[in-house]
Design a protein around this motif. Sequence first.
Motif, PDB file in Angstrom:
ATOM      1  N   ILE A   1      24.801 101.670  79.078  1.00 34.21           N
ATOM      2  CA  ILE A   1      23.453 102.116  78.740  1.00 34.21           C
ATOM      3  C   ILE A   1      22.617 100.898  78.413  1.00 34.21           C
ATOM      4  CG2 ILE A   1      24.158 104.399  77.878  1.00 34.21           C
ATOM      5  CD1 ILE A   1      23.917 103.308  75.043  1.00 34.21           C
ATOM      6  N   ALA A   2      21.300 101.040  78.467  1.00 39.30           N
ATOM      7  CA  ALA A   2      20.387  99.964  78.090  1.00 39.30           C
ATOM      8  C   ALA A   2      19.968 100.154  76.636  1.00 39.30           C
ATOM      9  CB  ALA A   2      19.165  99.972  79.001  1.00 39.30           C
ATOM     10  N   PHE A   3      20.072  99.113  75.866  1.00 37.88           N
ATOM     11  CA  PHE A   3      19.732  99.207  74.441  1.00 37.88           C
ATOM     12  C   PHE A   3      18.314  99.741  74.248  1.00 37.88           C
ATOM     13  CE2 PHE A   3      18.094  97.464  70.441  1.00 37.88           C
ATOM     14  CZ  PHE A   3      19.061  97.916  69.553  1.00 37.88           C
TER      15      PHE A   3
ATOM     16  N   MET B   1      17.392  99.953  63.194  1.00 37.09           N
ATOM     17  CA  MET B   1      18.082  98.995  64.056  1.00 37.09           C
ATOM     18  C   MET B   1      19.597  99.145  63.934  1.00 37.09           C
ATOM     19  SD  MET B   1      18.175  96.476  66.210  1.00 37.09           S
ATOM     20  CE  MET B   1      16.576  95.665  66.286  1.00 37.09           C
ATOM     21  N   GLU B   2      20.082  99.318  62.720  1.00 36.40           N
ATOM     22  CA  GLU B   2      21.527  99.475  62.513  1.00 36.40           C
ATOM     23  C   GLU B   2      22.049 100.734  63.200  1.00 36.40           C
ATOM     24  OE1 GLU B   2      21.593  97.288  58.102  1.00 36.40           O
ATOM     25  OE2 GLU B   2      21.314  99.450  58.299  1.00 36.40           O
ATOM     26  N   LEU B   3      21.252 101.792  63.171  1.00 32.89           N
ATOM     27  CA  LEU B   3      21.650 103.028  63.856  1.00 32.89           C
ATOM     28  C   LEU B   3      21.707 102.807  65.363  1.00 32.89           C
ATOM     29  CD1 LEU B   3      22.244 106.072  63.968  1.00 32.89           C
ATOM     30  CD2 LEU B   3      19.762 106.472  63.853  1.00 32.89           C
ATOM     31  N   ARG B   4      20.677 102.189  65.912  1.00 28.96           N
ATOM     32  CA  ARG B   4      20.655 101.922  67.350  1.00 28.96           C
ATOM     33  C   ARG B   4      21.821 101.020  67.772  1.00 28.96           C
ATOM     34  NH1 ARG B   4      15.645 103.255  69.724  1.00 28.96           N
ATOM     35  NH2 ARG B   4      14.014 103.740  68.195  1.00 28.96           N
ATOM     36  N   MET B   5      22.114 100.011  66.960  1.00 25.39           N
ATOM     37  CA  MET B   5      23.230  99.121  67.272  1.00 25.39           C
ATOM     38  C   MET B   5      24.555  99.874  67.253  1.00 25.39           C
ATOM     39  SD  MET B   5      22.104  95.693  65.138  1.00 25.39           S
ATOM     40  CE  MET B   5      23.654  94.841  65.477  1.00 25.39           C
ATOM     41  N   SER B   6      24.715 100.773  66.299  1.00 28.16           N
ATOM     42  CA  SER B   6      25.933 101.593  66.229  1.00 28.16           C
ATOM     43  C   SER B   6      26.073 102.432  67.494  1.00 28.16           C
ATOM     44  CB  SER B   6      25.897 102.506  65.005  1.00 28.16           C
ATOM     45  OG  SER B   6      25.764 101.773  63.817  1.00 28.16           O
ATOM     46  N   MET B   7      24.959 103.022  67.922  1.00 26.57           N
ATOM     47  CA  MET B   7      24.984 103.852  69.117  1.00 26.57           C
ATOM     48  C   MET B   7      25.266 103.020  70.361  1.00 26.57           C
ATOM     49  SD  MET B   7      21.767 106.310  68.046  1.00 26.57           S
ATOM     50  CE  MET B   7      21.690 107.244  69.579  1.00 26.57           C
TER      51      MET B   7
END
Length: 342
Positions: free
Chosen positions: A43-45, A316-322
């Motif tokens: 996936i793309a960040f 940002m931390e949530l997106r990085m986790s995902m």
Amino acid sequence: MTNSIEQRKSEHIQITLNEKVTGESISTGLESFTFVHNALPEIAFDEISIETTFLGFESKTPYLISSMTGGTALAETINRNLALAAEERGWALALGSTRALLDSDGHADSFLMRKYAPSVPIIANLGAVQFNYGYGIEECRKIIEKTEADMLVLHLNSIQEVIQENGDTNFKGLLKKIEQLCSTLKVPVGVKEVGWGIDGETAEKLTEAGVAFIDVAGAGGTSWSQVEKFRAKDPIRRIAAEAFSDWGIPTAESIRLVRGKIGNRPLIASGGMGTGLDGAKAIALGADLVGFGRSILKEATQSPEDVLEVMKIREMELRMSMFGIGAQTIQELKATPRLKER
């Protein structure tokens, strides 16, 4: 009465900011879980979406500012900063207990946040035990009317009330009164703890009574027996409070217990949330929204900009986790098989 409530709310803020108010030898339990890293997420960040829905409300994030305060001059500053930031980032906003709003107009503005947050869900808040002390459906209607809130949450704080001077400790017959409110009030009614968690059986009874959502508010964050210990003038209560420093159901356990009993009904996870990774774990365990409270209180005393910075970090931390597990949406995060117990 009003002055004593205002003083208590002011003391709560100062104690929570300046004293050690977390429980001893107890944690959220989220540290016992880890995500299995996906080295090829496919996936793309930049295409990761953290948008979600909650009780029909569209939300930019699965985040909630948990109920904290109201009824004092400082609380007005705190809530205004939180509301302005919530509106910009799309976080739901829960108000502190609105009992003070009913008792006096002295600091009513500390609860009237709709003008600062016109588009996000606002959740008003009242102690359920107040139904045994002269409050009822009409008072709840007034709260919704004055705050322009979209929902009402009733908080359960039995241990706190015992330690609190002149606390309200008659919790008899509340389930029936909650049921009557749920069937009458025109907005969704939820129930939350204040830091000791909710078990599955209790959650099941509440949802059968018509409660629209449960906020587990588990152990591992602020302990209100610890907070009240610092206020207690009675040495018996102050010493007794120490015995409850590790009391409660850890947040992670409470999420699983409640989700196991309420099916797909809406669930909020709060209690000791410190990072977006904590939030991601909570969502993977079964939460629909994640509530942050004391971890943004200091910034809320300063400015909306300080709150916004923390919000951006949590997002940002949530997106990085995902990204790390290959989940592009919140729905995919909820369904991930990559959350494991250590």
